[in-house]
Motif scaffolding. Structure first.
Motif, PDB file in Angstrom:
ATOM      1  N   VAL A 329      -8.100  -0.669  -5.419  1.00  0.00           N
ATOM      2  CA  VAL A 329      -6.844  -0.361  -6.105  1.00  0.00           C
ATOM      3  C   VAL A 329      -5.907   0.358  -5.148  1.00  0.00           C
ATOM      4  CG1 VAL A 329      -5.790   0.895  -8.032  1.00  0.00           C
ATOM      5  CG2 VAL A 329      -8.078  -0.093  -8.299  1.00  0.00           C
ATOM      6  N   TYR A 330      -4.637  -0.059  -5.144  1.00  0.00           N
ATOM      7  CA  TYR A 330      -3.655   0.580  -4.281  1.00  0.00           C
ATOM      8  C   TYR A 330      -2.509   1.082  -5.147  1.00  0.00           C
ATOM      9  CZ  TYR A 330      -1.205   1.476   0.104  1.00  0.00           C
ATOM     10  OH  TYR A 330      -0.602   2.090   1.170  1.00  0.00           O
ATOM     11  N   ALA A 331      -2.200   2.373  -5.020  1.00  0.00           N
ATOM     12  CA  ALA A 331      -1.176   2.960  -5.896  1.00  0.00           C
ATOM     13  C   ALA A 331       0.142   3.135  -5.164  1.00  0.00           C
ATOM     14  CB  ALA A 331      -1.671   4.303  -6.430  1.00  0.00           C
ATOM     15  N   VAL A 345      -4.155   9.723 -10.724  1.00  0.00           N
ATOM     16  CA  VAL A 345      -4.918   8.542 -11.149  1.00  0.00           C
ATOM     17  C   VAL A 345      -5.864   8.089 -10.027  1.00  0.00           C
ATOM     18  CG1 VAL A 345      -4.775   6.139 -11.895  1.00  0.00           C
ATOM     19  CG2 VAL A 345      -3.090   7.790 -12.733  1.00  0.00           C
ATOM     20  N   VAL A 346      -5.352   8.107  -8.794  1.00  0.00           N
ATOM     21  CA  VAL A 346      -6.182   7.705  -7.645  1.00  0.00           C
ATOM     22  C   VAL A 346      -7.407   8.617  -7.525  1.00  0.00           C
ATOM     23  CG1 VAL A 346      -6.208   7.731  -5.108  1.00  0.00           C
ATOM     24  CG2 VAL A 346      -4.416   6.496  -6.316  1.00  0.00           C
ATOM     25  N   THR A 347      -7.187   9.903  -7.672  1.00  0.00           N
ATOM     26  CA  THR A 347      -8.308  10.846  -7.613  1.00  0.00           C
ATOM     27  C   THR A 347      -9.326  10.540  -8.698  1.00  0.00           C
ATOM     28  OG1 THR A 347      -6.851  12.532  -6.692  1.00  0.00           O
ATOM     29  CG2 THR A 347      -8.909  13.305  -7.691  1.00  0.00           C
ATOM     30  N   ALA A 356     -10.011   3.475  -3.932  1.00  0.00           N
ATOM     31  CA  ALA A 356      -8.574   3.458  -4.183  1.00  0.00           C
ATOM     32  C   ALA A 356      -7.823   4.093  -3.029  1.00  0.00           C
ATOM     33  CB  ALA A 356      -8.271   4.217  -5.477  1.00  0.00           C
ATOM     34  N   ASP A 357      -6.611   3.598  -2.792  1.00  0.00           N
ATOM     35  CA  ASP A 357      -5.768   4.178  -1.749  1.00  0.00           C
ATOM     36  C   ASP A 357      -4.356   4.327  -2.299  1.00  0.00           C
ATOM     37  OD1 ASP A 357      -5.115   5.283   0.652  1.00  0.00           O
ATOM     38  OD2 ASP A 357      -5.443   3.464   1.840  1.00  0.00           O
ATOM     39  N   PHE A 358      -3.503   4.958  -1.528  1.00  0.00           N
ATOM     40  CA  PHE A 358      -2.241   5.473  -2.042  1.00  0.00           C
ATOM     41  C   PHE A 358      -1.164   5.273  -0.991  1.00  0.00           C
ATOM     42  CE2 PHE A 358       0.513   9.216  -2.897  1.00  0.00           C
ATOM     43  CZ  PHE A 358       0.701   9.082  -4.266  1.00  0.00           C
ATOM     44  N   ALA A 359       0.037   4.929  -1.413  1.00  0.00           N
ATOM     45  CA  ALA A 359       1.162   4.800  -0.471  1.00  0.00           C
ATOM     46  C   ALA A 359       1.712   6.184  -0.153  1.00  0.00           C
ATOM     47  CB  ALA A 359       2.235   3.909  -1.063  1.00  0.00           C
ATOM     48  N   PHE A 360       1.231   6.759   0.940  1.00  0.00           N
ATOM     49  CA  PHE A 360       1.671   8.106   1.329  1.00  0.00           C
ATOM     50  C   PHE A 360       3.017   8.026   2.032  1.00  0.00           C
ATOM     51  CE2 PHE A 360      -2.933   8.497   1.010  1.00  0.00           C
ATOM     52  CZ  PHE A 360      -3.058   9.677   0.297  1.00  0.00           C
ATOM     53  N   GLY A 361       3.665   9.161   2.076  1.00  0.00           N
ATOM     54  CA  GLY A 361       4.878   9.260   2.890  1.00  0.00           C
ATOM     55  C   GLY A 361       6.147   8.862   2.173  1.00  0.00           C
ATOM     56  N   GLY A 362       6.083   8.739   0.846  1.00  0.00           N
ATOM     57  CA  GLY A 362       7.282   8.455   0.065  1.00  0.00           C
ATOM     58  C   GLY A 362       8.010   7.208   0.504  1.00  0.00           C
ATOM     59  N   ALA A 405       2.105  -3.855 -18.252  1.00  0.00           N
ATOM     60  CA  ALA A 405       2.286  -2.417 -18.440  1.00  0.00           C
ATOM     61  C   ALA A 405       1.077  -1.877 -19.181  1.00  0.00           C
ATOM     62  CB  ALA A 405       3.562  -2.151 -19.235  1.00  0.00           C
ATOM     63  N   VAL A 406       0.477  -0.812 -18.630  1.00  0.00           N
ATOM     64  CA  VAL A 406      -0.717  -0.223 -19.244  1.00  0.00           C
ATOM     65  C   VAL A 406      -0.399   1.252 -19.524  1.00  0.00           C
ATOM     66  CG1 VAL A 406      -3.146   0.345 -18.848  1.00  0.00           C
ATOM     67  CG2 VAL A 406      -2.194  -1.761 -17.908  1.00  0.00           C
ATOM     68  N   PRO A 407      -0.768   1.743 -20.699  1.00  0.00           N
ATOM     69  CA  PRO A 407      -0.549   3.171 -20.966  1.00  0.00           C
ATOM     70  C   PRO A 407      -1.197   4.022 -19.871  1.00  0.00           C
ATOM     71  CG  PRO A 407      -1.273   2.049 -22.955  1.00  0.00           C
ATOM     72  CD  PRO A 407      -1.360   1.052 -21.842  1.00  0.00           C
ATOM     73  N   LEU A 408      -0.451   5.008 -19.406  1.00  0.00           N
ATOM     74  CA  LEU A 408      -0.909   5.840 -18.297  1.00  0.00           C
ATOM     75  C   LEU A 408      -2.312   6.400 -18.539  1.00  0.00           C
ATOM     76  CD1 LEU A 408      -0.307   7.271 -15.649  1.00  0.00           C
ATOM     77  CD2 LEU A 408       0.865   9.052 -16.959  1.00  0.00           C
ATOM     78  N   ALA A 409      -2.555   6.878 -19.740  1.00  0.00           N
ATOM     79  CA  ALA A 409      -3.837   7.525 -20.040  1.00  0.00           C
ATOM     80  C   ALA A 409      -5.001   6.543 -19.989  1.00  0.00           C
ATOM     81  CB  ALA A 409      -3.771   8.192 -21.411  1.00  0.00           C
ATOM     82  N   GLU A 410      -4.695   5.242 -20.086  1.00  0.00           N
ATOM     83  CA  GLU A 410      -5.777   4.249 -20.104  1.00  0.00           C
ATOM     84  C   GLU A 410      -5.920   3.502 -18.779  1.00  0.00           C
ATOM     85  OE1 GLU A 410      -4.956   1.673 -23.460  1.00  0.00           O
ATOM     86  OE2 GLU A 410      -4.608   3.476 -24.690  1.00  0.00           O
ATOM     87  N   ALA A 411      -5.055   3.825 -17.803  1.00  0.00           N
ATOM     88  CA  ALA A 411      -5.021   3.054 -16.555  1.00  0.00           C
ATOM     89  C   ALA A 411      -6.385   3.025 -15.858  1.00  0.00           C
ATOM     90  CB  ALA A 411      -3.948   3.610 -15.628  1.00  0.00           C
ATOM     91  N   ALA A 412      -6.994   4.198 -15.717  1.00  0.00           N
ATOM     92  CA  ALA A 412      -8.264   4.265 -14.992  1.00  0.00           C
ATOM     93  C   ALA A 412      -9.355   3.478 -15.709  1.00  0.00           C
ATOM     94  CB  ALA A 412      -8.685   5.718 -14.777  1.00  0.00           C
ATOM     95  N   ALA A 413      -9.422   3.642 -17.014  1.00  0.00           N
ATOM     96  CA  ALA A 413     -10.445   2.948 -17.801  1.00  0.00           C
ATOM     97  C   ALA A 413     -10.232   1.436 -17.746  1.00  0.00           C
ATOM     98  CB  ALA A 413     -10.425   3.438 -19.250  1.00  0.00           C
ATOM     99  N   GLU A 414      -8.970   1.014 -17.846  1.00  0.00           N
ATOM    100  CA  GLU A 414      -8.642  -0.414 -17.785  1.00  0.00           C
ATOM    101  C   GLU A 414      -9.070  -1.011 -16.439  1.00  0.00           C
ATOM    102  OE1 GLU A 414      -7.674  -2.554 -19.901  1.00  0.00           O
ATOM    103  OE2 GLU A 414      -7.117  -4.230 -18.598  1.00  0.00           O
TER     104      GLU A 414
END
Ligand code: ATP
Ligand code: MG
Length: 420
Positions: A329-331, A345-347, A356-362, A405-414
């Motif tokens: 997963v890439y955020a 979410v990544v954590t 999972a990885d993350f787009a750092f650096g804005g 679109a997935v509810p934020l609270a369910e993103a990890a579980a989904e």
């Protein structure tokens, strides 16, 4: 000299090629781990006497290739040029051979150092995975090691390798042969250095690659004709066991190998796609080494496979290892608020065991999506201000391109559900 240059004869392992090296180490050690071999790790340097034993036959490794150094305290050390002597030293020091269950079976993986003339497949720093079975004289043990190396190479998908096999005799018959060979060699037309080699390590002369030398060796006495009955029977049993296992090998009576301590079974794995640096691995029995370094009699056998050359062999055969993408997963956050939320979410994903990885650096959407693609991630999570206001994140399937679109609270579980 450029500041950013590795020393001569060395190179760095960097992504993505470094992943292949890890996979090769893993593939070579897997059959060992499944066969009762325990992991051992020894220092990168040893007291120089461990390698330069000053007795018996000298080797190129000891006379020309070893990196030695004097410490500030005046000790003479050597960067390890090979693994066997260190592993045996460590086993003796830890009294592993006294625990009452011989053979002691050990495997290792690490860096080795030889001052060689660098060329393709020949480096000053290289990497081996090795195995040693210490303290037992049993042809099934020699056979086991050959079969496991064959299994390791095959599991990687290598096909164009051959196994060369020979017996070097033991302390009874080898010296008789050595003398007969010396007598023969002394009458040949050879250069000074080779003449010296006749006196120090005559078997190595058989291994000379030069055509004019090889031509003179046609009638050289054959070790096979000098093997004592015990060595002959032992070798026949090794051959029978690996044949029964369906492992194909070639008898090569010229195979003598570089190290001085080998006795009886000697073998080499060569790959036909590598040019002159064709040996991808080698090994054999070393019944006398323990006594040479001051230990008790412990007949042993082992091998070391070169990781660098194995990777070159894969490339030569065009074998692509099936390496799964490391990131699932890439955020991609768009904006400050999204950064905090998606980082959370990544954590959460990572703690749930999802890579999972993350787009750092804005970064902007375009650049970040490029990184997402490059990561090989199956899913991307994108969120901007509007998504957050609605309490959702955009979940994109990178294979189908479909976005939901997935509810934020369910993103990890989904994601956990979708990734199975
Ligand atoms: P070679 O005849 O090619 O010099 P060797 O007999 O010195 O090989 P070993 O001491 O048996 O090699 O080491 C086992 C394996 O380690 C070799 O088959 C090879 O794959 C690898 N190896 C040895 N020396 C090097 C090196 N300088 N660079 C890269 N790999 C090496
Ligand atoms: Mg060598």
């Amino acid at each position: 000299m450029s500041t950013f240059q590795a020393p001569k004869g060395t190179y760095d392992l960097t992504p993505p090629r470094s992943a292949t090296f890890l996979a090769v180490r893993e593939a070579i050690s897997a059959p060992l781990r499944d066969s009762g071999y325990g992991y051992i790790e020894t220092p990168g340097f040893e007291n120089v006497e461990l390698f330069a034993r000053g007795v018996g036959e000298s080797t190129d490794i000891v006379t020309k290739e070893m990196y030695t150094l004097t410490t500030k305290g005046g000790s003479q050390l050597a960067l390890r040029p090979e693994g066997t002597a260190s592993v045996l030293r460590a086993a003796l020091e830890a009294n592993l051979h006294k625990a009452g269950n011989l053979p002691v079976k050990l495997w290792y993986s690490g860096s080795y150092y030889r001052y060689e003339r660098p060329q393709s497949g020949r480096y000053r720093h290289f990497s081996q995975v090795g195995a040693e079975a210490i303290g037992s004289e049993d042809p099934a043990l020699d056979a086991e090691l050959i079969i496991l190396a064959d299994q390791a190479y095959r599991s990687l998908g290598l096909r164009q390798f051959r196994i060369l096999l020979n017996s070097l005799g033991d302390k009874e018959c080898r010296p008789v042969y050595r003398e007969a060979l010396q007598t023969f060699l002394r009458d040949l037309d050879l250069d000074e250095e080779t003449r010296r080699r006749i006196e120090i390590n005559p078997l190595r002369v058989l291994d000379d690659k030069r055509a004019d030398v090889q031509k003179q060796l046609t009638d050289a006495p054959k070790l096979r004709d000098y093997l004592c009955d015990a060595c002959k029977a032992y070798h026949e049993e090794v051959r029978a066991l690996i044949t029964a296992a369906g492992v194909v090998f070639e008898d090569d009576e010229k195979l003598v190998r570089g190290l001085d301590y080998y006795t009886r079974t000697t073998f080499e794995f060569v790959h036909d796609g590598l040019g002159s640096q064709s040996a991808v691995g080698g090994g054999g029995r070393y019944d006398g080494l323990s006594e040479m370094i001051g230990g008790p009699e412990l007949p042993s056998v082992g091998w070391a496979l070169g990781v660098d050359r194995t990777v070159l062999a894969l490339e030569a055969e065009g074998v692509e290892l099936d390496l799964p993408a490391t990131t699932s997963v890439y955020a991609v956050p768009l904006g400050e608020e999204a950064r905090r939320v998606l980082f959370g979410v990544v954590t959460e994903l990572r703690r749930a065991g999802i890579a999972a990885d993350f787009a750092f650096g804005g970064r902007g959407l375009k650049g970040a999506m490029k990184s997402a693609n490059r990561s090989g991630a199956r899913y991307t999570l994108v969120a901007g201000e509007r998504d957050l206001a609605e309490g959702v994140v955009q979940l994109k399937d990178m294979e189908s391109g479909e976005q939901t679109a997935v509810p934020l609270a369910e993103a990890a579980a989904e994601l956990a559900k979708r990734l199975g």
